[in-house]
Design a protein around this motif. Structure first.
Motif, mmCIF file in Angstrom:
data_model
loop_
_atom_site.group_PDB
_atom_site.id
_atom_site.type_symbol
_atom_site.label_atom_id
_atom_site.label_comp_id
_atom_site.label_asym_id
_atom_site.label_seq_id
_atom_site.Cartn_x
_atom_site.Cartn_y
_atom_site.Cartn_z
ATOM 1 N N SER A 331 0.837 -1.189 0.000
ATOM 2 C CA SER A 331 0.000 0.000 0.000
ATOM 3 C C SER A 331 0.880 1.251 0.000
ATOM 4 C CB SER A 331 -0.931 0.012 1.223
ATOM 5 O OG SER A 331 -0.180 0.093 2.425
ATOM 6 N N LEU A 332 0.320 2.311 -0.520
ATOM 7 C CA LEU A 332 0.966 3.620 -0.533
ATOM 8 C C LEU A 332 0.024 4.623 0.139
ATOM 9 C CD1 LEU A 332 2.293 3.622 -4.223
ATOM 10 C CD2 LEU A 332 3.599 3.196 -2.141
ATOM 11 N N GLN A 389 -3.527 2.025 -3.558
ATOM 12 C CA GLN A 389 -3.201 3.456 -3.591
ATOM 13 C C GLN A 389 -4.185 4.170 -2.665
ATOM 14 O OE1 GLN A 389 -0.655 5.054 -5.575
ATOM 15 N NE2 GLN A 389 -1.130 6.661 -4.137
ATOM 16 N N THR A 396 -8.552 4.674 -5.509
ATOM 17 C CA THR A 396 -7.978 4.565 -6.837
ATOM 18 C C THR A 396 -7.591 3.117 -7.068
ATOM 19 O OG1 THR A 396 -7.097 6.806 -6.663
ATOM 20 C CG2 THR A 396 -6.184 5.372 -8.420
#
Length: 410
Positions: A331-332, A389, A396
């Motif tokens: 994950s970001l 994201q 997203t």
């Protein structure tokens, strides 16, 4: 802190019994240590375990995390495995009569989960595989016997005079050295059988005179020829059949075992091996089923303009424990809590092993960000990648790829 708990399904049945265990611990554990009571262990959140021997088994789970401590839950006598009801041996052979040399394809139809087979073909020959092919080279009537067994049960079936191999008469023969696979062969409008890939197709003992040979296959032009034969003469045929022009595609499905039911988009299309002409281009849901076997499911893409899509569906026996796939979740930003089908798995980035093939829901949550949720398709022995994201303004979605035939490496 962590409070360990779990469930298993089913908790009773006949051997071999495959149980799906599910971690229901609270406190967000990130490590698991299972003891299944039969000497087997595992260290994933939701393992599958097969009990091979009858008995009653106590199962324990120790769940822990770096911040929540450790907790153990033990369920005494939780799993009960009863002895198998036993094997009932059975088989079929195709064809059961014809001229020598007569090639017969035998197929095991036993129930009860056999893992070993012993065939006696009645002509002094034997075999030890589930579905052997045997050539009867001498005329006669043959009694065939199959003994099917596993570690807990054995059973035999004998079919007297099951195979009749005849001496060819004085007529002529037709030898088809090439034709598209699974073309239907007619002689004087009587069906003789189907051709097989790279195998010569013989028609023997044909009366003298003029005989009409016709080969047909959906999506191909017919091959028709009048053949004049005399006693002892052989006519060699190369059936150059061409694919008919079409804007649609063709789907070729081989199945193991043969005779499995083939469904396209939920509609029964026939039994395998199957050749489907005039299939609409695009993505289709293909499902193959057979008694005593696990269902086979796959999304396939059919191209247009007469292109052929080849699919081989090899079904696992119902007692088989299927291979697993893998899901790599990142994950970001990182350190999000990852869930698989609603069960917490730990903080990102992480790799989930022993994920059953099929469609699963991955969800990532991180304080201050919108949750990210996505469905992934997991295939045996392959890895599905999910990149979440995270964003405060919405979700997203990213693409998912299934690549490689090996588990992920660090």
């Amino acid at each position: 802190g962590v409070v360990a708990d779990f469930t298993g399904s089913p908790t009773s049945g006949t051997s071999p019994l495959t149980v799906q265990f599910t971690d229901t611990s609270t406190g967000s554990p990130t490590m698991w240590a299972w003891n299944f009571g039969d000497g087997g262990t595992d260290m994933v959140a939701n393992p599958t375990h097969a009990y091979s021997n009858p008995g009653t088994y106590t199962v324990s789970l120790t769940a822990s995390s770096q911040t929540g401590g450790s907790s153990t839950k033990t369920r005494v006598g939780y799993i009960t495995v009863d002895p198998s009801s036993g094997i009932i041996a059975d088989f079929v052979g195709v064809p059961t009569s014809g001229n020598v040399p007569l090639t017969v394809q035998f197929s095991d139809r036993s129930i009860g989960g056999p893992t070993m087979w012993a065939w006696d073909f009645g002509d002094g020959s034997s075999d030890l595989v589930a579905n052997p092919s045997h050539v009867f080279r001498n005329p006669g009537s043959y009694t065939v016997k199959l003994t099917a067994s596993n570690t807990q049960s054995t059973n035999s079936v004998t079919k007297a005079g099951y195979i009749t191999a005849s001496q060819p008469g004085p007529g002529g023969s037709i030898k088809i050295t090439y034709a598209p696979d699974r073309s239907q062969v007619y002689l004087n409008n009587q069906l003789q059988g189907e051709t097989k890939f790279l195998q010569t197709f013989w028609i023997n003992n044909i009366p003298g005179g003029v005989n009409q040979l016709r080969l047909t296959k959906p999506g191909f032009t017919d091959y028709i020829r009048d053949i004049s034969l005399g006693a002892g003469k052989v006519a060699e045929i190369i059936a150059d059949m061409r694919i008919k022009p079409t804007t649609n595609g063709i789907l070729s499905v081989y199945t193991y075992p043969a005779g499995s039911s083939v469904y396209v988009d939920g509609v029964l299309a026939g039994t395998g091996p199957l050749w489907l002409a005039d299939v609409t281009p695009g993505v289709h849901a293909l499902r193959v089923t057979a008694p005593e076997y696990l269902d086979w499911n796959q999304q396939i893409t059919v191209m247009g303009s007469g292109s052929v899509t080849y699919v081989t569906a090899a079904l696992y026996p119902s007692w088989w424990t299927p291979m697993y796939g893998y899901v790599m979740v990142s994950s970001l930003p990182g350190n999000g809590m990852a869930y698989l089908d609603g069960v917490s798995q730990g903080m990102t980035p992480l790799t989930l092993s022993q994920v059953k093939p099929g469609v699963h829901t991955v969800r990532v949550e991180l304080t201050g960000y919108q949750p990210y949720e996505q469905q992934v398709s997991v295939m045996e022995g392959r890895t599905a990648y999910v990149i979440a994201q995270m964003g405060q303004d919405g979700i997203t979605p990213m693409s998912v790829m299934a690549v490689g035939n090996n588990p992920p490496t660090s």
